[in-house]
Design an enzyme around this catalytic site. Structure first.
Site, PDB file in Angstrom:
ATOM      1  N   ASP A 118      12.547  -3.177 -10.403  1.00 44.65           N
ATOM      2  CA  ASP A 118      11.321  -3.579  -9.715  1.00 44.65           C
ATOM      3  C   ASP A 118      10.123  -3.041 -10.485  1.00 44.65           C
ATOM      4  OD1 ASP A 118       9.691  -4.701  -7.834  1.00 44.65           O
ATOM      5  OD2 ASP A 118      10.019  -3.172  -6.305  1.00 44.65           O
ATOM      6  N   TYR A 120       5.636  -3.113 -11.176  1.00 42.65           N
ATOM      7  CA  TYR A 120       4.420  -2.680 -10.463  1.00 42.65           C
ATOM      8  C   TYR A 120       3.259  -3.354 -11.188  1.00 42.65           C
ATOM      9  CZ  TYR A 120       1.593   1.145  -8.249  1.00 42.65           C
ATOM     10  OH  TYR A 120       0.730   1.911  -7.505  1.00 42.65           O
ATOM     11  N   ARG A 134      -4.873   8.944  -4.199  1.00 44.46           N
ATOM     12  CA  ARG A 134      -5.579   9.853  -5.110  1.00 44.46           C
ATOM     13  C   ARG A 134      -7.082   9.569  -5.030  1.00 44.46           C
ATOM     14  NH1 ARG A 134      -1.300   7.817  -7.870  1.00 44.46           N
ATOM     15  NH2 ARG A 134      -2.631   6.341  -9.003  1.00 44.46           N
ATOM     16  N   GLU A 191       6.732  -5.748   0.861  1.00 51.57           N
ATOM     17  CA  GLU A 191       6.053  -6.016  -0.400  1.00 51.57           C
ATOM     18  C   GLU A 191       6.387  -7.449  -0.800  1.00 51.57           C
ATOM     19  OE1 GLU A 191       6.764  -3.089  -3.434  1.00 51.57           O
ATOM     20  OE2 GLU A 191       5.525  -1.597  -2.414  1.00 51.57           O
ATOM     21  N   GLU A 193       6.774 -10.220  -3.204  1.00 49.18           N
ATOM     22  CA  GLU A 193       7.019 -10.203  -4.639  1.00 49.18           C
ATOM     23  C   GLU A 193       7.680 -11.502  -5.093  1.00 49.18           C
ATOM     24  OE1 GLU A 193       8.796  -6.697  -6.244  1.00 49.18           O
ATOM     25  OE2 GLU A 193       8.012  -5.381  -4.660  1.00 49.18           O
ATOM     26  N   GLN A 232       9.201   7.373   1.255  1.00 50.41           N
ATOM     27  CA  GLN A 232       8.823   7.247  -0.151  1.00 50.41           C
ATOM     28  C   GLN A 232       7.807   8.315  -0.559  1.00 50.41           C
ATOM     29  OE1 GLN A 232       6.987   3.477  -1.023  1.00 50.41           O
ATOM     30  NE2 GLN A 232       6.700   3.917  -3.189  1.00 50.41           N
ATOM     31  N   TYR A 236       9.053  10.768  -3.728  1.00 55.33           N
ATOM     32  CA  TYR A 236       8.880  10.086  -5.017  1.00 55.33           C
ATOM     33  C   TYR A 236       8.426  10.989  -6.158  1.00 55.33           C
ATOM     34  CZ  TYR A 236       3.730   9.706  -5.185  1.00 55.33           C
ATOM     35  OH  TYR A 236       2.389   9.963  -5.289  1.00 55.33           O
ATOM     36  N   LYS A 245      13.152   2.857  -0.767  1.00 52.22           N
ATOM     37  CA  LYS A 245      13.213   1.481  -1.268  1.00 52.22           C
ATOM     38  C   LYS A 245      14.628   0.890  -1.244  1.00 52.22           C
ATOM     39  CE  LYS A 245       8.962   0.866  -3.082  1.00 52.22           C
ATOM     40  NZ  LYS A 245       8.113  -0.326  -2.900  1.00 52.22           N
ATOM     41  N   THR A 249      16.528  -5.169   0.148  1.00 51.45           N
ATOM     42  CA  THR A 249      15.620  -6.056  -0.577  1.00 51.45           C
ATOM     43  C   THR A 249      16.069  -7.476  -0.278  1.00 51.45           C
ATOM     44  OG1 THR A 249      15.324  -4.444  -2.367  1.00 51.45           O
ATOM     45  CG2 THR A 249      14.713  -6.734  -2.832  1.00 51.45           C
ATOM     46  N   THR A 336       4.559  -5.701  -5.912  1.00 50.96           N
ATOM     47  CA  THR A 336       3.718  -6.328  -4.900  1.00 50.96           C
ATOM     48  C   THR A 336       2.655  -7.227  -5.533  1.00 50.96           C
ATOM     49  OG1 THR A 336       4.007  -4.391  -3.510  1.00 50.96           O
ATOM     50  CG2 THR A 336       2.221  -5.881  -2.926  1.00 50.96           C
ATOM     51  N   GLU A 350      -1.630  -1.896   2.265  1.00 49.63           N
ATOM     52  CA  GLU A 350      -2.979  -2.261   1.814  1.00 49.63           C
ATOM     53  C   GLU A 350      -3.773  -2.951   2.921  1.00 49.63           C
ATOM     54  OE1 GLU A 350      -2.830  -3.873  -2.500  1.00 49.63           O
ATOM     55  OE2 GLU A 350      -0.832  -4.134  -1.626  1.00 49.63           O
TER      56      GLU A 350
END
Length: 403
Positions: A118, A120, A134, A191, A193, A232, A236, A245, A249, A336, A350
């Site tokens: 997967d 990103y 962050r 997500e 995708e 997660q 992570y 994760k 899926t 995503t 989001e």
């Protein structure tokens, strides 16, 4: 350009410019390979046997793997053959008895998944996540614009559309808590995708160039990378996603062949700084695929795949540049899909900005997934006949965690 003679197929999202592959069964019979045309499934095996095709045996298999391993030339020739069958009235007597209504068949996982990776690849998604987690630093980490970031997932928990998703359990630790606790995820997410399915493998120690993408990738599936954000977030660092994760899926029942997307290729939105030469920035291209995210019957987002920063071919090239081999059935996901606007975000993380800015769906405020929620992802793309085609949709319903 000859129209399809199958009733209801001409001009639909599943006309002869689509022809996705899948695996189906009838009551009391073993799964085998079929092709969707309109709202019907063509049982390919008896037609191929009647026409004495060299590859007729692959259509009797319970997955697409044997067919996919035949390679690009066979894939293209079969597409030409199928188009002829479905547009030539003289073939109708041969084909029509083997057209089955979708409502009378059971659809299965189309591919025996070998490995699952997967990525990103969305700049907007990565930037949003960086801003949330962050807030006092640059949203993107220093490597993000230099290479397609990815992780290895768990092939054994890839499930077909329609499979219920059990709310996962694991360790969680909120920033306000002193120590972790065990329990069901409180921040279950989606997500939206796109998945790319490998047909022809590669040798260990070799590399797949950007220009060789179509020689190895058989087709495309819709994909939902279900994510437990609280599990997660705690696990992570330093090695990345794991239990948050790996529980499920979902992919579509239908694999859209790469040739059906010939009219959907588009320029990337721009890469700065220019990637290293092996990522062939001058020839890498994106895909103009529109996505809809539906939560409990209401569309809450429309992410555009055309906004993705890294191309599918660049992802495959980076994945193999160290000599890692490809195998038939490998599944490579995009990460995503998110655009620049709020209503183009492909995750609830989001859409609800980490739970701080609830959004409305089905008449009430929402943040993360609740038990009983049903999520459906739909995809369309320009077709080679001037209209649009639909990729396979992906749906799943959340059921409570196991005791």
């Amino acid at each position: 350009m000859t129209d399809c003679w199958v009733e209801g197929a001409a001009g639909s999202l599943f006309d002869v410019d689509n022809l996705p592959w899948g695996v189906f069964s009838l009551p009391g019979e073993e799964p085998r390979v079929g092709v969707r045309i309109g709202d019907l499934v063509l049982d390919v095996a008896p037609v191929a046997a009647a026409e004495m095709l060299d590859s007729h045996h692959v259509f009797q298999e319970p997955s697409l793997n044997a067919l996919m391993a035949e390679g690009r030339q066979v894939r293209a020739s079969l597409r030409t053959w199928l188009t002829g069958l479905l547009t030539d009235e003289t073939e109708r007597d041969l084909v029509e008895p083997h057209l089955l209504p979708l409502g009378e068949v059971t659809l299965h996982l189309p591919v025996e998944v070998a490995d699952y990776v997967d990525f990103y690849a969305s700049l907007d998604h990565a930037s949003n996540v960086g801003k949330m987690f962050r807030p006092d630093a640059e949203p993107l980490l220093p490597n993000w614009k230099h290479l397609p970031v990815g992780y290895h997932g768990r092939a054994g928990t890839v499930v077909p559309s329609g499979t219920d998703v059990v709310r996962p359990c694991g360790q969680r630790k909120a920033p306000t808590e002193d120590s972790p606790s065990y329990g069901a995820s409180r921040r279950l997410d989606i997500e939206a995708e796109l998945g790319f399915v490998v047909g022809t493998g590669s040798a260990l120690g070799s590399r797949v160039a950007v220009a060789d993408f179509a020689d190895h990738v058989f087709g495309v599936v819709g994909l939902n990378d279900w994510s437990a954000r609280d599990i997660q977030a705690w696990e992570y660092v330093p090695l990345g996603p794991f239990l948050g994760k790996s529980f499920a899926t979902s992919i579509s029942h239908w694999v859209t062949p790469l040739e059906a997307l010939d009219a959907a290729w588009c320029d990337l939105p721009g890469q700065d700084p220019e990637p290293l030469a092996y990522l062939a920035p001058g020839s890498a291209r994106g895909l103009d695929i529109a996505v809809e995210v539906e939560l409990d019957g209401e569309v809450v987002s429309r992410p555009p795949y055309s906004s993705m920063y890294w191309s599918p071919a660049q992802m495959l090239a980076h994945m193999t540049v160290n000599g890692a081999s490809l195998r038939t059935g490998d599944l490579v996901a995009s990460g995503t899909i998110s655009g620049a606007e709020r209503d183009q975000r492909g995750s609830l993380l989001e859409l609800g900005w980490g739970g701080q800015e609830p959004f409305t769906a089905a008449g009430r405020e929402r943040t993360f997934l609740e038990d009983g929620d049903t999520v459906t992802l739909r995809y369309t793309a320009p077709g080679t006949r001037g209209g649009r085609i639909a990729l396979g949709e992906v749906t799943g319903t959340i059921v409570p965690a196991l005791d």
